[in-house]
Design an enzyme around this catalytic site. Structure first.
Site, PDB file in Angstrom:
ATOM      1  N   SER A 146      54.274  34.844  42.347  1.00 44.48           N
ATOM      2  CA  SER A 146      55.717  34.959  42.137  1.00 44.48           C
ATOM      3  C   SER A 146      56.418  34.499  43.401  1.00 44.48           C
ATOM      4  O   SER A 146      55.784  34.327  44.457  1.00 44.48           O
ATOM      5  CB  SER A 146      56.064  36.423  41.840  1.00 44.48           C
ATOM      6  OG  SER A 146      57.437  36.692  42.021  1.00 44.48           O
ATOM      7  N   TYR A 159      56.090  45.493  42.677  1.00 47.17           N
ATOM      8  CA  TYR A 159      55.833  44.135  42.198  1.00 47.17           C
ATOM      9  C   TYR A 159      55.644  43.181  43.371  1.00 47.17           C
ATOM     10  O   TYR A 159      54.731  42.346  43.372  1.00 47.17           O
ATOM     11  CB  TYR A 159      57.009  43.696  41.325  1.00 47.17           C
ATOM     12  CG  TYR A 159      56.839  42.378  40.619  1.00 47.17           C
ATOM     13  CD1 TYR A 159      56.176  42.307  39.389  1.00 47.17           C
ATOM     14  CD2 TYR A 159      57.368  41.202  41.133  1.00 47.17           C
ATOM     15  CE1 TYR A 159      56.042  41.097  38.719  1.00 47.17           C
ATOM     16  CE2 TYR A 159      57.229  39.992  40.478  1.00 47.17           C
ATOM     17  CZ  TYR A 159      56.567  39.944  39.270  1.00 47.17           C
ATOM     18  OH  TYR A 159      56.426  38.745  38.608  1.00 47.17           O
TER      19      TYR A 159
END
Length: 255
Positions: A146, A159
């Site tokens: 990401s 995350y």
């Protein structure tokens, strides 16, 4: 199609692939010639996704299992062994999000996000690599990172920690498995129009921020990640190892 990118005769397992980016990756690999194995936690969604692939003429099967459950993963691979199905390509895509200020995040929520986003890539990657090594024919492992593999944003600390871990896990896999002709790389998607991001897309302030902070001035589309996935799954990337390729419209290139 160039033979460099032709995946005919290869079998790919894509975790978290009944919808969203995972389904896009699976469809892209199937269109490049691969047989695909889908994974999800909902039997209904799995059957719907398989139906879409089969209607398009692609070879596909699927399994419902929790990617953070080692025994469940072992059981699926044992069944694949029984059917003499060899996974040549693995995309560790399964992931969840948890948005909350770090001071308020519970240990249970922290652990759940790390288990699904990071530990699962270790578990599924390890069992797939064991078989790749034993076969002696190499393989491709693609972990999904990401923008938060590189940069943090408030309220998504679990995350961010998990995706930062994906970047380094990918390097560790490459360091240990390159000698067996296994290439391990990662894709770092930018802000993409997916179901998981719907709340952000629908938030006018966040939507404006994404567009203003990206040179392209727009959100990415799921199919704009497919080419990178096919490249990393193909022989065109045989000397690429331990890398994270960011598909972000130039977001990380700007201040």
């Amino acid at each position: 199609m160039s033979p460099l990118f032709n995946l005919t005769g290869r079998t790919a397992l894509v975790t978290g692939s009944t919808r969203g980016l995972g389904f896009s990756y699976a469809l892209g690999l199937a269109e490049a010639g691969a047989s695909v194995i889908l994974n999800g936690t909902s039997a209904a969604r799995l059957e719907e996704a398989l139906g879409r692939l089969r209607e398009a003429g692609h070879r596909a099967c699927g399994y419902v299992f929790d990617v953070a459950d080692e025994s469940a993963i072992e059981q699926v691979f044992a069944e694949l062994d029984q059917h003499q199905v060899a996974v040549d390509i693995l995309i560790n895509n399964a992931g969840i999000q948890h948005r909350q200020p770090l001071l308020e995040v519970s240990l249970a929520d922290w652990q759940r996000v790390l288990d699904v986003n990071l530990t699962s890539a270790f578990l599924v990657g390890r069992i797939a690599a064991r078989r790749m090594v034993a076969r002696g024919t190499g393989g491709k492992i693609i972990n999904i990172g990401s923008l938060t593999s590189e940069a943090a944003r408030a309220t998504v600390a679990p995350y961010t920690a998990a995706k930062g871990g994906i970047k380094m896990l990918t390097k560790a896999m490459a360091a240990e498995w390159a000698a067996f002709d296994i290439q391990c790389n990662a894709i770092g998607p930018g802000y993409i129009l997916t179901e998981m991001n719907k709340a952000l897309v629908d938030n006018p302030d966040f939507d404006r921020w994404v567009k203003a902070s990206n040179p392209t001035q727009r959100w990415g589309k799921p199919d704009e990640l497919v080419g990178t996935a096919v490249y990393l799954a193909s022989q065109a990337s045989n000397y690429v190892n331990g890398q994270t390729i960011y598909v972000d419209g130039g977001w990380l290139a700007t201040l």
